[in-house]
Design a protein around this motif. Sequence first.
Motif, PDB file in Angstrom:
ATOM      1  N   GLY A 113       4.758   1.689   0.303  1.00  0.00           N
ATOM      2  CA  GLY A 113       4.146   2.491  -0.755  1.00  0.00           C
ATOM      3  C   GLY A 113       2.650   2.658  -0.574  1.00  0.00           C
ATOM      4  O   GLY A 113       2.078   3.664  -0.994  1.00  0.00           O
ATOM      5  N   GLN A 114       2.001   1.687   0.058  1.00  0.00           N
ATOM      6  CA  GLN A 114       0.568   1.785   0.292  1.00  0.00           C
ATOM      7  C   GLN A 114       0.242   2.660   1.503  1.00  0.00           C
ATOM      8  O   GLN A 114      -0.830   3.260   1.577  1.00  0.00           O
ATOM      9  CB  GLN A 114      -0.001   0.374   0.505  1.00  0.00           C
ATOM     10  CG  GLN A 114       0.148  -0.518  -0.713  1.00  0.00           C
ATOM     11  CD  GLN A 114      -0.285  -1.949  -0.441  1.00  0.00           C
ATOM     12  OE1 GLN A 114      -0.814  -2.257   0.628  1.00  0.00           O
ATOM     13  NE2 GLN A 114      -0.068  -2.837  -1.401  1.00  0.00           N
ATOM     14  N   ALA A 117       2.969   6.963   0.469  1.00  0.00           N
ATOM     15  CA  ALA A 117       3.352   7.008  -0.939  1.00  0.00           C
ATOM     16  C   ALA A 117       4.584   7.881  -1.159  1.00  0.00           C
ATOM     17  O   ALA A 117       4.689   8.972  -0.599  1.00  0.00           O
ATOM     18  CB  ALA A 117       2.191   7.537  -1.788  1.00  0.00           C
ATOM     19  N   GLY A 118       5.517   7.381  -1.973  1.00  0.00           N
ATOM     20  CA  GLY A 118       6.713   8.139  -2.318  1.00  0.00           C
ATOM     21  C   GLY A 118       7.802   8.110  -1.256  1.00  0.00           C
ATOM     22  O   GLY A 118       8.803   8.807  -1.385  1.00  0.00           O
ATOM     23  N   ALA A 119       7.630   7.299  -0.211  1.00  0.00           N
ATOM     24  CA  ALA A 119       8.619   7.267   0.878  1.00  0.00           C
ATOM     25  C   ALA A 119       9.935   6.664   0.416  1.00  0.00           C
ATOM     26  O   ALA A 119       9.963   5.749  -0.404  1.00  0.00           O
ATOM     27  CB  ALA A 119       8.062   6.478   2.060  1.00  0.00           C
ATOM     28  N   GLN A 120      11.027   7.206   0.954  1.00  0.00           N
ATOM     29  CA  GLN A 120      12.373   6.719   0.671  1.00  0.00           C
ATOM     30  C   GLN A 120      13.032   6.268   1.968  1.00  0.00           C
ATOM     31  O   GLN A 120      12.908   6.920   2.997  1.00  0.00           O
ATOM     32  CB  GLN A 120      13.219   7.822   0.019  1.00  0.00           C
ATOM     33  CG  GLN A 120      12.705   8.304  -1.325  1.00  0.00           C
ATOM     34  CD  GLN A 120      12.789   7.234  -2.402  1.00  0.00           C
ATOM     35  OE1 GLN A 120      13.772   6.471  -2.441  1.00  0.00           O
ATOM     36  NE2 GLN A 120      11.781   7.165  -3.262  1.00  0.00           N
ATOM     37  N   TRP A 137      11.577   5.410   6.995  1.00  0.00           N
ATOM     38  CA  TRP A 137      11.270   5.908   5.663  1.00  0.00           C
ATOM     39  C   TRP A 137      10.663   7.304   5.765  1.00  0.00           C
ATOM     40  O   TRP A 137       9.909   7.591   6.699  1.00  0.00           O
ATOM     41  CB  TRP A 137      10.287   4.979   4.956  1.00  0.00           C
ATOM     42  CG  TRP A 137      10.818   3.586   4.781  1.00  0.00           C
ATOM     43  CD1 TRP A 137      11.102   2.680   5.778  1.00  0.00           C
ATOM     44  CD2 TRP A 137      11.130   2.931   3.555  1.00  0.00           C
ATOM     45  NE1 TRP A 137      11.569   1.510   5.240  1.00  0.00           N
ATOM     46  CE2 TRP A 137      11.596   1.637   3.882  1.00  0.00           C
ATOM     47  CE3 TRP A 137      11.055   3.310   2.217  1.00  0.00           C
ATOM     48  CZ2 TRP A 137      11.988   0.732   2.907  1.00  0.00           C
ATOM     49  CZ3 TRP A 137      11.437   2.401   1.247  1.00  0.00           C
ATOM     50  CH2 TRP A 137      11.903   1.129   1.588  1.00  0.00           C
ATOM     51  N   ALA A 139       8.797  10.664   3.558  1.00  0.00           N
ATOM     52  CA  ALA A 139       8.161  11.257   2.378  1.00  0.00           C
ATOM     53  C   ALA A 139       7.640  12.625   2.790  1.00  0.00           C
ATOM     54  O   ALA A 139       6.762  12.729   3.655  1.00  0.00           O
ATOM     55  CB  ALA A 139       7.029  10.380   1.859  1.00  0.00           C
ATOM     56  N   GLY A 140       8.203  13.678   2.207  1.00  0.00           N
ATOM     57  CA  GLY A 140       7.785  15.024   2.570  1.00  0.00           C
ATOM     58  C   GLY A 140       8.084  15.320   4.025  1.00  0.00           C
ATOM     59  O   GLY A 140       9.218  15.184   4.478  1.00  0.00           O
ATOM     60  N   TYR A 143       7.141  10.545   8.323  1.00  0.00           N
ATOM     61  CA  TYR A 143       7.998   9.361   8.334  1.00  0.00           C
ATOM     62  C   TYR A 143       7.181   8.169   8.809  1.00  0.00           C
ATOM     63  O   TYR A 143       6.103   8.311   9.411  1.00  0.00           O
ATOM     64  CB  TYR A 143       9.224   9.560   9.228  1.00  0.00           C
ATOM     65  CG  TYR A 143       8.931   9.591  10.718  1.00  0.00           C
ATOM     66  CD1 TYR A 143       8.844   8.420  11.476  1.00  0.00           C
ATOM     67  CD2 TYR A 143       8.741  10.816  11.379  1.00  0.00           C
ATOM     68  CE1 TYR A 143       8.567   8.463  12.836  1.00  0.00           C
ATOM     69  CE2 TYR A 143       8.470  10.860  12.739  1.00  0.00           C
ATOM     70  CZ  TYR A 143       8.390   9.669  13.464  1.00  0.00           C
ATOM     71  OH  TYR A 143       8.106   9.708  14.809  1.00  0.00           O
TER      72      TYR A 143
END
Length: 271
Positions: A113-114, A117-120, A137, A139-140, A143
């Motif tokens: 998260g740091q 941010a918002g990574a899945q 991971w 996010a947008g 990766y």
Amino acid sequence: MADDDLTPPPDESLPDQSRARIRADLLAAAQDGRGGARRWLAPIVAAAAVLVVVGVAGWAVQAGRDDNGAPAGAPTPTVPGADWTMGWPDDPAPSEPSGKASVNLSTCVDPMGQVLAGAQQVVTFPADDVGGETTMWVAGESYALCDVRAGITIVHKPISMAHPSGVGPFQVSSIYPRTEDGFRTVQVAGGLVPQGATAYDVSYTFPDGHTERATTTTDDQGRTWWRMVYSYAGGEPDPTPIRVTVSLSGVQKEYSLKPGVDTCAQANETC
């Protein structure tokens, strides 16, 4: 049953002589214009009103008593269901949650998260021979790789999914866990296989002459990811560059990883 008669006493008629005398006195007072008459008449009326109120209140109290002389219907001060010796058994039970909580217990959550941010998390590689776990991971359009082993969590610097270029996607992270004989060096790399690529292969040749090929796995969206892990004895960085060979649709590219520069891909820890 009590012998008390709860019925109010009947009105008694005044003698004609007494009634005539009272009427005469009232007429005389009414005709007297002096304030003194009004002064003695007001106390008489007030006293009569008090006697009436007291009499009615006494009758009401008497009517409200039971056979033992106690007021009927008097409430008893109790707390229904409460046991003062055992606490509060009537406290309401905790309500059931409206929905199941979805908590990701991965140690990658906070450091990822740091960094991104918002990574899945999209995919997990099978455990390797070195005893660690690698996850990817997204996010947008970016990766990042997360690797957990020897009690250390490493998150790589984010890489663009749309336009990866240069040596960035092939850099390795380096950790040096302690062993009984000293230290070991563990180096990890990973990334996304370009969409539509055929015969894709990544291999790393280390200073000791060993060549380690990457393994691949696929996520739920059909994307293919690769990961490379290599471990060797010793905790001193070798000044010899690591050679990376990438094969893509029959075309090969080679990259040279500079020690201390391209061997420190972690974003949340120092090498």
